[in-house]
Write a protein that holds these residues in place. Structure first.
Motif, mmCIF file in Angstrom:
data_model
loop_
_atom_site.group_PDB
_atom_site.id
_atom_site.type_symbol
_atom_site.label_atom_id
_atom_site.label_comp_id
_atom_site.label_asym_id
_atom_site.label_seq_id
_atom_site.Cartn_x
_atom_site.Cartn_y
_atom_site.Cartn_z
ATOM 1 N N ILE A 5 22.877 44.799 79.535
ATOM 2 C CA ILE A 5 21.893 45.252 78.558
ATOM 3 C C ILE A 5 20.818 44.178 78.476
ATOM 4 N N VAL A 6 19.605 44.547 78.868
ATOM 5 C CA VAL A 6 18.475 43.620 78.885
ATOM 6 C C VAL A 6 17.559 44.024 77.736
ATOM 7 N N GLU A 7 17.522 43.186 76.699
ATOM 8 C CA GLU A 7 16.774 43.510 75.482
ATOM 9 C C GLU A 7 16.450 42.206 74.762
ATOM 10 N N LYS A 8 15.191 42.023 74.385
ATOM 11 C CA LYS A 8 14.794 40.789 73.703
ATOM 12 C C LYS A 8 15.409 40.671 72.315
ATOM 13 N N ASN A 9 15.514 41.766 71.611
ATOM 14 C CA ASN A 9 16.006 41.751 70.240
ATOM 15 C C ASN A 9 17.534 41.708 70.227
ATOM 16 N N PRO A 10 18.128 40.592 69.763
ATOM 17 C CA PRO A 10 19.592 40.480 69.805
ATOM 18 C C PRO A 10 20.306 41.510 68.932
ATOM 19 N N PHE A 12 19.268 44.621 68.284
ATOM 20 C CA PHE A 12 19.226 45.901 68.993
ATOM 21 C C PHE A 12 20.169 45.877 70.190
ATOM 22 N N ARG A 13 20.213 44.747 70.887
ATOM 23 C CA ARG A 13 21.113 44.577 72.035
ATOM 24 C C ARG A 13 22.571 44.771 71.597
ATOM 25 N N THR A 14 22.925 44.157 70.488
ATOM 26 C CA THR A 14 24.282 44.288 69.962
ATOM 27 C C THR A 14 24.570 45.721 69.540
ATOM 28 N N SER A 15 23.568 46.391 68.979
ATOM 29 C CA SER A 15 23.739 47.793 68.568
ATOM 30 C C SER A 15 23.980 48.697 69.769
ATOM 31 N N VAL A 16 23.228 48.488 70.828
ATOM 32 C CA VAL A 16 23.415 49.286 72.047
ATOM 33 C C VAL A 16 24.814 49.042 72.610
ATOM 34 N N ARG A 17 25.236 47.781 72.639
ATOM 35 C CA ARG A 17 26.576 47.452 73.128
ATOM 36 C C ARG A 17 27.644 48.134 72.275
ATOM 37 N N ALA A 18 27.500 48.086 70.960
ATOM 38 C CA ALA A 18 28.477 48.706 70.067
ATOM 39 C C ALA A 18 28.534 50.220 70.278
ATOM 40 N N MET A 19 27.364 50.848 70.425
ATOM 41 C CA MET A 19 27.336 52.298 70.654
ATOM 42 C C MET A 19 28.014 52.652 71.976
ATOM 43 N N LEU A 27 34.402 49.984 79.307
ATOM 44 C CA LEU A 27 33.085 49.376 79.461
ATOM 45 C C LEU A 27 33.186 47.853 79.380
ATOM 46 N N THR A 28 32.513 47.183 80.312
ATOM 47 C CA THR A 28 32.387 45.731 80.264
ATOM 48 C C THR A 28 30.903 45.417 80.155
ATOM 49 N N PRO A 29 30.415 45.174 78.932
ATOM 50 C CA PRO A 29 28.986 44.913 78.762
ATOM 51 C C PRO A 29 28.660 43.422 78.820
ATOM 52 N N LEU A 30 27.532 43.112 79.387
ATOM 53 C CA LEU A 30 26.960 41.777 79.346
ATOM 54 C C LEU A 30 25.547 41.914 78.807
ATOM 55 N N GLU A 31 25.125 40.949 78.033
ATOM 56 C CA GLU A 31 23.813 41.023 77.402
ATOM 57 C C GLU A 31 22.936 39.858 77.833
ATOM 58 N N THR A 32 21.656 40.145 77.943
ATOM 59 C CA THR A 32 20.671 39.108 78.219
ATOM 60 C C THR A 32 19.339 39.543 77.625
ATOM 61 N N GLU A 33 18.439 38.572 77.461
ATOM 62 C CA GLU A 33 17.185 38.884 76.777
ATOM 63 C C GLU A 33 16.021 39.241 77.694
ATOM 64 N N SER A 34 16.156 39.021 79.003
ATOM 65 C CA SER A 34 15.027 39.323 79.890
ATOM 66 C C SER A 34 15.500 39.629 81.304
ATOM 67 N N LEU A 35 14.629 40.271 82.064
ATOM 68 C CA LEU A 35 14.936 40.541 83.470
ATOM 69 C C LEU A 35 15.095 39.241 84.248
ATOM 70 N N GLU A 36 14.301 38.241 83.874
ATOM 71 C CA GLU A 36 14.380 36.954 84.562
ATOM 72 C C GLU A 36 15.753 36.308 84.360
ATOM 73 N N SER A 37 16.286 36.381 83.144
ATOM 74 C CA SER A 37 17.591 35.772 82.879
ATOM 75 C C SER A 37 18.747 36.622 83.401
ATOM 76 N N ILE A 51 20.662 48.438 81.771
ATOM 77 C CA ILE A 51 19.844 49.112 80.763
ATOM 78 C C ILE A 51 18.782 48.133 80.279
ATOM 79 N N ILE A 52 17.523 48.540 80.366
ATOM 80 C CA ILE A 52 16.400 47.679 80.009
ATOM 81 C C ILE A 52 15.675 48.280 78.811
ATOM 82 N N GLY A 53 15.554 47.492 77.757
ATOM 83 C CA GLY A 53 14.863 47.951 76.558
ATOM 84 C C GLY A 53 13.439 47.436 76.496
#
Length: 143
Positions: A5-10, A12-19, A27-37, A51-53
């Motif tokens: 899950i690529v999303e700047k807002n932590p 919102f990122r957590t909400s998408v993961r929870a949903m 599901l094995t989710p990993l989160e990051t804030e940008s495409l670069e990271s 998933i890119i937000g």
């Protein structure tokens, strides 16, 4: 299913993961804030779906960076959700290989439908965006 899950807002990122965790048990989710990271966490394994937000503040996506990420993750399917969905943006992203596109305010059921469709190898375009795409007067209705 491995999902990034690529999303700047932590929040919102957590909400998408929870949903997603609510709808998909394996599901094995990993989160990051940008495409670069994303490149840093991509070393942890292969993602089935990325998933890119896009937020109101950052509603544009750098297609050059997206193409590089797609080349580095050839077995991943990409979904983009946007706070300001645009049929022109949807058309452009689909042309470069994005498999799913939906509005940021989509409900949990639509997000799950999109993920299932893309995970099964089928594209998904939100019905609301599809209608706007079909009735666009400035460009042909085909993608």
């Amino acid at each position: 299913m491995n999902v990034a899950i690529v999303e700047k807002n932590p929040v919102f990122r957590t909400s998408v993961r929870a949903m997603l965790n609510h709808k998909f048990h394996s599901l094995t989710p990993l989160e990051t804030e940008s495409l670069e990271s994303l490149g840093e966490i991509a070393q942890l394994g292969i993602f089935d779906i990325i998933i890119i937000g896009l937020s109101e503040k950052d509603s544009e996506i750098d297609e050059t960076v997206l193409k590089m990420v797609m080349e580095k993750n050839p077995f991943s399917s990409f979904i983009v959700y946007s706070s300001d969905p645009d049929h022109k943006q949807a058309r452009s992203l689909i042309r470069i290989g994005v498999k799913g596109y939906l509005p940021r305010h989509a409900c949990l059921a639509e997000l799950a439908t999109c993920v299932r469709s893309v995970f099964s190898g089928n594209p998904y375009l939100s019905p609301k965006i599809f209608v706007n795409l079909c009735y666009s007067k400035t460009e042909p209705a085909f993608i």
